[in-house]
Design an enzyme around this catalytic site. Structure first.
Site, mmCIF file in Angstrom:
data_model
loop_
_atom_site.group_PDB
_atom_site.id
_atom_site.type_symbol
_atom_site.label_atom_id
_atom_site.label_comp_id
_atom_site.label_asym_id
_atom_site.label_seq_id
_atom_site.Cartn_x
_atom_site.Cartn_y
_atom_site.Cartn_z
ATOM 1 N N GLY A 149 1.655 2.837 -0.704
ATOM 2 C CA GLY A 149 0.437 2.064 -0.869
ATOM 3 C C GLY A 149 0.296 1.040 0.248
ATOM 4 C CB CYS A 150 -2.685 -0.493 1.803
ATOM 5 S SG CYS A 150 -3.685 -0.812 0.327
ATOM 6 C CE1 TYR A 151 -3.669 -6.237 -0.928
ATOM 7 C CE2 TYR A 151 -4.156 -4.788 -2.776
ATOM 8 C CZ TYR A 151 -4.546 -5.791 -1.909
ATOM 9 O OH TYR A 151 -5.801 -6.346 -2.026
ATOM 10 C CB THR A 153 2.745 -0.622 3.817
ATOM 11 O OG1 THR A 153 2.802 0.717 3.313
ATOM 12 C CG2 THR A 153 3.121 -0.625 5.288
ATOM 13 C CB SER A 154 1.355 -5.687 3.824
ATOM 14 O OG SER A 154 1.128 -6.066 2.477
#
Length: 344
Positions: A149-151, A153-154
């Site tokens: 997921g994008c969140y 990853t960050s």
């Protein structure tokens, strides 16, 4: 050239993957699918001018597509990828899945989080979580990749090395993340319409976002104990980008944490640790596969603050999928991916 299919090519991640693929010297997109747009070309639907302009959208019929390709990118919602992955793998076609269907090692956690029933538990066993800088060697040998997921990853990129080396208090982690509107996908929804988003800034799904358990499961793997994270997502009135601010406690000097991250990522092209005092911005990573990380210390209050920025459509989705593709097929991991941002 390695031939690929993009299943669900009309969403933001599918279109972004097509854009990136235009500049990849070893990847050829052979098939794109869309039930709604089938029979029409990219040029007809999107006025596409690139080299794939004449590609025709097909129905996602695996029996017809699989003999033409070596890898399938599944840009479909959670719950839809399992059956597609099962069918493609029967044909020995490698799969990179953008949904959450294979991200969790715990099937019960996935089912509880997404309110879906798991169809193929045996596939879950062979799936590799595609956080490229962390699970590199497993990705190289994998046939099925779960694109993160994008969140997550960050948040995971700055935290996993620190958790692994026991440099932070794992009982105190707060992640405050903000995303551009494209993170919600390409859909008609009043909540994400221009007048509802423009000139506003709002939190959403407080204590209930589906990326929260994903973050916790992966951190717990490296902590070798259960970790809980207070995670609050926010919606920014911009198209793309994620800005995560992470609050931690540590008994170690900030230099020790910085050295840990710099040493961990020194040979990885897409993670950059900012110089002391530099706050990374979304503008610096927009359009790239980069994750930029800044570290700060609030000595008066005893906190460490980490700032992490990515482009949610690239490092948070299609770029990371292409990076996974490169690793799976033994190519340089930076091939076809940009380091130069869209500054405006």
């Amino acid at each position: 050239m390695i031939k690929a299919a993009i299943i669900g090519a009309t969403g933001y991640t599918g279109l972004e993957l097509l854009r990136l693929a235009e500049n990849h010297p070893e990847l050829k997109i052979e098939v794109i699918t869309s039930r709604e747009k089938q029979g029409k070309s990219l040029a007809e639907v999107y006025h596409w001018k690139g080299k794939y302009k004449d590609l025709i959208f097909e129905e996602p019929v695996v029996d017809k597509i699989a003999p033409k390709v070596e890898v399938a990118f599944l840009c479909v919602p959670a719950g839809k990828a399992q059956e597609l992955a099962y069918q493609f793998l029967k044909y020995k076609v490698k799969v990179i899945d953008f949904s959450a269907d294979f991200r969790f090692k715990s099937i019960s956690l996935f089912e509880d989080t997404y309110k879906l029933t798991y169809l193929y538990p045996e596939l879950n066993e062979k799936a590799v979580y595609g956080l490229c800088e962390i699970f590199t060697e497993d990705i190289k040998k994998a046939d099925l990749i779960a694109n993160p997921g994008c969140y997550p990853t960050s948040i995971l990129l700055p935290l996993i090395p620190l958790v692994k080396e026991r440099l932070i208090d794992i009982d105190f982690i707060i992640a405050d993340s903000k995303s551009g509107v494209s993170g919600a996908g390409r859909k008609a929804d009043l909540y994400y319409s221009f007048c509802e988003v423009n000139d506003d800034f709002k939190a959403y799904k407080i204590a209930s976002h589906r990326h929260n358990p994903e973050i916790e499961e992966k951190l717990s793997l490296f902590a070798e104990k259960e970790i809980k994270v207070v995670f609050t997502p926010h919606l920014l009135p911009i198209n793309r980008g994620i800005f995560s601010t992470i609050y931690l406690r540590s008994k170690h000097p900030l230099k020790v944490l910085r050295d840990c991250l710099e040493n961990f990522y020194q040979k990885r092209p897409f993670v950059s640790i900012c110089a002391e005092g530099i706050i990374p911005t979304i503008k610096e990573v927009r359009g790239t596969n980069l994750c930029k990380i800044g570290l700060f210390e609030d000595k008066k209050r005893g906190f460490v603050v980490i700032v992490s920025v990515i482009d949610n459509l690239i490092k948070g989705a299609s770029g990371q999928a292409l990076q996974n593709f490169n690793l799976m097929f033994g190519l340089p991991e930076e091939m076809g991916l940009s380091f130069s941002p869209f500054f405006v």
